[in-house]
Design a protein around this motif. Structure first.
Motif, PDB file in Angstrom:
ATOM      1  N   MET A 128       1.166  -1.168  -0.006  1.00  0.00           N
ATOM      2  CA  MET A 128       0.038  -0.111  -0.061  1.00  0.00           C
ATOM      3  C   MET A 128       0.901   1.360  -0.031  1.00  0.00           C
ATOM      4  SD  MET A 128      -3.091   1.306   0.049  1.00  0.00           S
ATOM      5  CE  MET A 128      -4.321   0.169   0.552  1.00  0.00           C
ATOM      6  N   LEU A 129       1.893   1.244   0.793  1.00  0.00           N
ATOM      7  CA  LEU A 129       2.750   2.597   1.046  1.00  0.00           C
ATOM      8  C   LEU A 129       3.679   2.732  -0.535  1.00  0.00           C
ATOM      9  CD1 LEU A 129       4.055   4.934   2.400  1.00  0.00           C
ATOM     10  CD2 LEU A 129       5.743   3.430   3.434  1.00  0.00           C
ATOM     11  N   ASP A 130       3.951   1.446  -0.894  1.00  0.00           N
ATOM     12  CA  ASP A 130       4.775   1.714  -2.599  1.00  0.00           C
ATOM     13  C   ASP A 130       3.782   2.072  -3.413  1.00  0.00           C
ATOM     14  OD1 ASP A 130       6.926   0.835  -1.107  1.00  0.00           O
ATOM     15  OD2 ASP A 130       6.683  -1.113  -1.917  1.00  0.00           O
ATOM     16  N   ASP A 131       2.584   1.824  -3.361  1.00  0.00           N
ATOM     17  CA  ASP A 131       1.532   2.240  -4.288  1.00  0.00           C
ATOM     18  C   ASP A 131       1.135   3.758  -4.220  1.00  0.00           C
ATOM     19  OD1 ASP A 131       1.306  -0.067  -5.413  1.00  0.00           O
ATOM     20  OD2 ASP A 131      -0.518  -0.693  -4.509  1.00  0.00           O
ATOM     21  N   LEU A 132       1.046   4.323  -2.789  1.00  0.00           N
ATOM     22  CA  LEU A 132       0.768   5.536  -2.473  1.00  0.00           C
ATOM     23  C   LEU A 132       1.703   6.549  -3.196  1.00  0.00           C
ATOM     24  CD1 LEU A 132      -0.732   5.042   1.043  1.00  0.00           C
ATOM     25  CD2 LEU A 132      -2.081   6.098  -0.935  1.00  0.00           C
ATOM     26  N   LEU A 133       2.886   6.174  -2.728  1.00  0.00           N
ATOM     27  CA  LEU A 133       4.280   6.756  -2.921  1.00  0.00           C
ATOM     28  C   LEU A 133       4.114   7.010  -4.639  1.00  0.00           C
ATOM     29  CD1 LEU A 133       6.756   8.468  -2.184  1.00  0.00           C
ATOM     30  CD2 LEU A 133       7.944   6.386  -2.283  1.00  0.00           C
ATOM     31  N   ALA A 134       4.065   5.964  -5.359  1.00  0.00           N
ATOM     32  CA  ALA A 134       4.145   5.797  -6.631  1.00  0.00           C
ATOM     33  C   ALA A 134       3.312   6.999  -7.412  1.00  0.00           C
ATOM     34  CB  ALA A 134       4.147   4.518  -7.198  1.00  0.00           C
ATOM     35  N   GLY A 135       1.937   6.843  -6.821  1.00  0.00           N
ATOM     36  CA  GLY A 135       1.006   7.633  -7.197  1.00  0.00           C
ATOM     37  C   GLY A 135       0.897   8.890  -7.051  1.00  0.00           C
ATOM     38  N   ALA A 136       1.651   9.333  -5.919  1.00  0.00           N
ATOM     39  CA  ALA A 136       1.822  10.844  -5.471  1.00  0.00           C
ATOM     40  C   ALA A 136       2.920  11.394  -6.510  1.00  0.00           C
ATOM     41  CB  ALA A 136       2.364  11.085  -3.973  1.00  0.00           C
TER      42      ALA A 136
ATOM     43  N   LEU B 245      11.648  16.686  14.914  1.00  0.00           N
ATOM     44  CA  LEU B 245      10.301  16.565  15.018  1.00  0.00           C
ATOM     45  C   LEU B 245      10.159  15.199  14.777  1.00  0.00           C
ATOM     46  CD1 LEU B 245       7.425  17.920  15.895  1.00  0.00           C
ATOM     47  CD2 LEU B 245       7.372  18.495  13.643  1.00  0.00           C
ATOM     48  N   VAL B 246      10.004  14.212  15.571  1.00  0.00           N
ATOM     49  CA  VAL B 246       9.733  12.804  15.085  1.00  0.00           C
ATOM     50  C   VAL B 246       8.473  12.082  15.444  1.00  0.00           C
ATOM     51  CG1 VAL B 246      10.707  10.330  15.585  1.00  0.00           C
ATOM     52  CG2 VAL B 246      12.151  12.371  15.239  1.00  0.00           C
ATOM     53  N   GLY B 247       7.754  11.748  14.199  1.00  0.00           N
ATOM     54  CA  GLY B 247       6.396  11.253  14.592  1.00  0.00           C
ATOM     55  C   GLY B 247       6.571   9.511  14.624  1.00  0.00           C
ATOM     56  N   VAL B 248       5.600   8.879  15.672  1.00  0.00           N
ATOM     57  CA  VAL B 248       5.494   7.659  15.521  1.00  0.00           C
ATOM     58  C   VAL B 248       4.057   7.354  15.000  1.00  0.00           C
ATOM     59  CG1 VAL B 248       5.428   5.367  16.804  1.00  0.00           C
ATOM     60  CG2 VAL B 248       7.189   7.272  17.339  1.00  0.00           C
ATOM     61  N   ASN B 249       3.858   6.365  13.908  1.00  0.00           N
ATOM     62  CA  ASN B 249       2.458   6.437  13.544  1.00  0.00           C
ATOM     63  C   ASN B 249       2.059   5.026  13.975  1.00  0.00           C
ATOM     64  OD1 ASN B 249      -0.020   6.097  12.004  1.00  0.00           O
ATOM     65  ND2 ASN B 249       0.995   6.911  10.366  1.00  0.00           N
ATOM     66  N   ALA B 250       0.896   4.752  14.656  1.00  0.00           N
ATOM     67  CA  ALA B 250       0.265   3.675  15.183  1.00  0.00           C
ATOM     68  C   ALA B 250      -0.236   2.809  14.095  1.00  0.00           C
ATOM     69  CB  ALA B 250      -0.996   3.973  16.011  1.00  0.00           C
ATOM     70  N   ARG B 251      -0.440   3.522  12.810  1.00  0.00           N
ATOM     71  CA  ARG B 251      -0.962   2.731  11.624  1.00  0.00           C
ATOM     72  C   ARG B 251       0.217   2.416  10.779  1.00  0.00           C
ATOM     73  NH1 ARG B 251      -5.638   2.222   9.761  1.00  0.00           N
ATOM     74  NH2 ARG B 251      -6.623   4.208  10.796  1.00  0.00           N
ATOM     75  N   ASN B 252       0.318   0.851  10.663  1.00  0.00           N
ATOM     76  CA  ASN B 252       1.409   0.270   9.638  1.00  0.00           C
ATOM     77  C   ASN B 252       1.025   0.633   8.290  1.00  0.00           C
ATOM     78  OD1 ASN B 252       2.665  -1.597   7.776  1.00  0.00           O
ATOM     79  ND2 ASN B 252       3.325  -2.403   9.586  1.00  0.00           N
ATOM     80  N   LEU B 253       1.686   1.464   7.446  1.00  0.00           N
ATOM     81  CA  LEU B 253       1.231   1.872   6.205  1.00  0.00           C
ATOM     82  C   LEU B 253       1.570   0.844   5.152  1.00  0.00           C
ATOM     83  CD1 LEU B 253       2.532   5.624   6.161  1.00  0.00           C
ATOM     84  CD2 LEU B 253       0.231   4.693   6.586  1.00  0.00           C
ATOM     85  N   SER B 254       1.962  -0.444   5.454  1.00  0.00           N
ATOM     86  CA  SER B 254       1.940  -1.623   4.586  1.00  0.00           C
ATOM     87  C   SER B 254       0.836  -2.212   4.810  1.00  0.00           C
ATOM     88  CB  SER B 254       3.325  -2.301   4.670  1.00  0.00           C
ATOM     89  OG  SER B 254       4.218  -1.594   4.676  1.00  0.00           O
ATOM     90  N   THR B 255       0.209  -2.585   5.982  1.00  0.00           N
ATOM     91  CA  THR B 255      -0.947  -3.553   6.257  1.00  0.00           C
ATOM     92  C   THR B 255      -2.200  -2.485   6.666  1.00  0.00           C
ATOM     93  OG1 THR B 255      -0.525  -3.713   8.619  1.00  0.00           O
ATOM     94  CG2 THR B 255       0.597  -5.248   7.036  1.00  0.00           C
ATOM     95  N   PHE B 256      -1.760  -1.366   7.042  1.00  0.00           N
ATOM     96  CA  PHE B 256      -2.949  -0.448   7.645  1.00  0.00           C
ATOM     97  C   PHE B 256      -3.424  -0.778   8.922  1.00  0.00           C
ATOM     98  CE2 PHE B 256      -2.278   2.177   3.952  1.00  0.00           C
ATOM     99  CZ  PHE B 256      -2.749   3.337   3.964  1.00  0.00           C
ATOM    100  N   GLU B 257      -2.873  -1.739   9.542  1.00  0.00           N
ATOM    101  CA  GLU B 257      -3.386  -2.226  10.804  1.00  0.00           C
ATOM    102  C   GLU B 257      -2.696  -1.126  12.017  1.00  0.00           C
ATOM    103  OE1 GLU B 257      -1.474  -6.121  11.449  1.00  0.00           O
ATOM    104  OE2 GLU B 257      -2.965  -7.259  10.149  1.00  0.00           O
ATOM    105  N   LEU B 258      -3.594  -1.239  13.261  1.00  0.00           N
ATOM    106  CA  LEU B 258      -3.180  -0.237  14.166  1.00  0.00           C
ATOM    107  C   LEU B 258      -2.562  -0.803  15.420  1.00  0.00           C
ATOM    108  CD1 LEU B 258      -6.499   2.057  13.972  1.00  0.00           C
ATOM    109  CD2 LEU B 258      -4.169   2.910  13.279  1.00  0.00           C
ATOM    110  N   ASP B 259      -1.809  -0.189  15.984  1.00  0.00           N
ATOM    111  CA  ASP B 259      -1.198  -0.462  17.266  1.00  0.00           C
ATOM    112  C   ASP B 259      -0.876   0.615  18.202  1.00  0.00           C
ATOM    113  OD1 ASP B 259       0.254  -1.479  19.569  1.00  0.00           O
ATOM    114  OD2 ASP B 259       1.857  -2.286  18.366  1.00  0.00           O
ATOM    115  N   GLN B 260      -2.036   0.963  18.944  1.00  0.00           N
ATOM    116  CA  GLN B 260      -1.943   2.114  19.730  1.00  0.00           C
ATOM    117  C   GLN B 260      -0.415   2.163  20.977  1.00  0.00           C
ATOM    118  OE1 GLN B 260      -4.753   3.374  23.003  1.00  0.00           O
ATOM    119  NE2 GLN B 260      -5.096   4.869  21.317  1.00  0.00           N
TER     120      GLN B 260
END
Length: 256
Positions: A1-9, A181-196
């Protein structure tokens, strides 16, 4: 998913580049008023700071909100106590645009983040030309050399990079390029699963002096409190604000 989003952008940016060459966008970027100091605006404080997001849709949720007037929404966020505004500018899956960013920048006095899938310098110049003060860089989407070069360009243009991570290795890579400024995203951008709990497991690896941002998996004020207790200086909130009836009131509840 992340690869597709980057390629599209990147493909969409290439189409815009045909219509408006890099030289023209670079000139617009250099003629913009100076960017607002986002590190100062988001500096650790007695209470958590919130980056409030203008977000119409996502690959995981589909359409969420029409947002016919992104500027008006951003103003309500600012009045509600947000420290910065995030604007999704990706059009294919998130329904955003650079026009949204321009509208928001003209309406608020706090920093504005271009949130997109950034992979080349043209997109960074676009961000500054549209008035962005911050630009998102996703470590998982970029090789280290490209991550460093984009980070350096963002800094050279007077902006701040929000460097997003999802693992211990990615936090180390963010720190290696000098991210403040470092962010930690609970959403895995490959699987879109969440881990709070991901933020809490990585927060101690982010040293004092670096602002820690928790992203995603926020639905209630308890979720904001959870991140704050785990060491978040800033929480980025999108879906919860645009899917509830009164975003200003929701934001104020989160800040309380």
């Amino acid at each position: 998913m992340l690869d597709d989003l980057l390629a599209g952008a990147i493909a969409d940016a290439a189409e815009r580049r045909v219509l408006r060459p890099l030289a023209a966008v670079e000139a617009d970027a250099l003629n913009q008023r100076p960017a607002i100091d986002a590190l100062e605006a988001l500096a650790p404080a007695d209470r958590v700071r919130i980056i409030a997001e203008v977000k119409r849709a996502s690959p995981s949720r589909g359409a969420m909100a029409d947002i016919p007037d992104p500027a008006a929404l951003a103003v309500s966020y600012e009045h509600g106590g947000a420290s910065a505004i995030s604007v999704l500018t990706e059009g294919r899956r998130f329904g955003g645009s650079l026009e949204d960013l321009v509208a928001v920048r003209s309406a608020v006095s706090i920093p504005v983040l271009r949130k997109d899938f950034i992979g080349e310098p043209y997109q960074v110049f676009e961000a500054r030309a549209a008035g962005a003060d911050l630009v998102l860089l996703i470590v998982a989407a970029l090789e280290q050399e490209r991550l460093q070069s984009l980070y350096t360009l963002i800094r050279q243009l007077g902006m701040t990079a929000l460097v997003e991570t999802h693992s211990s290795d990615e936090v180390a890579r963010a720190l290696d390029i000098g991210a403040g400024l470092v962010g930690v995203n609970a959403r895995n951008l490959s699987t879109f699963e969440l881990d709070q709990n991901l933020f809490g497991s990585l927060a101690d690896q982010i040293p004092s002096g670096v602002i820690r941002v928790a992203e995603s998996a926020v639905k209630t004020s308890d979720d904001v409190a959870h991140y704050r207790a785990a060491g978040a200086d800033v929480v980025l909130v999108g879906e919860a604000l645009v899917t509830q009836g009164d975003p200003m009131r929701t934001l104020q509840e989160f800040l309380a």
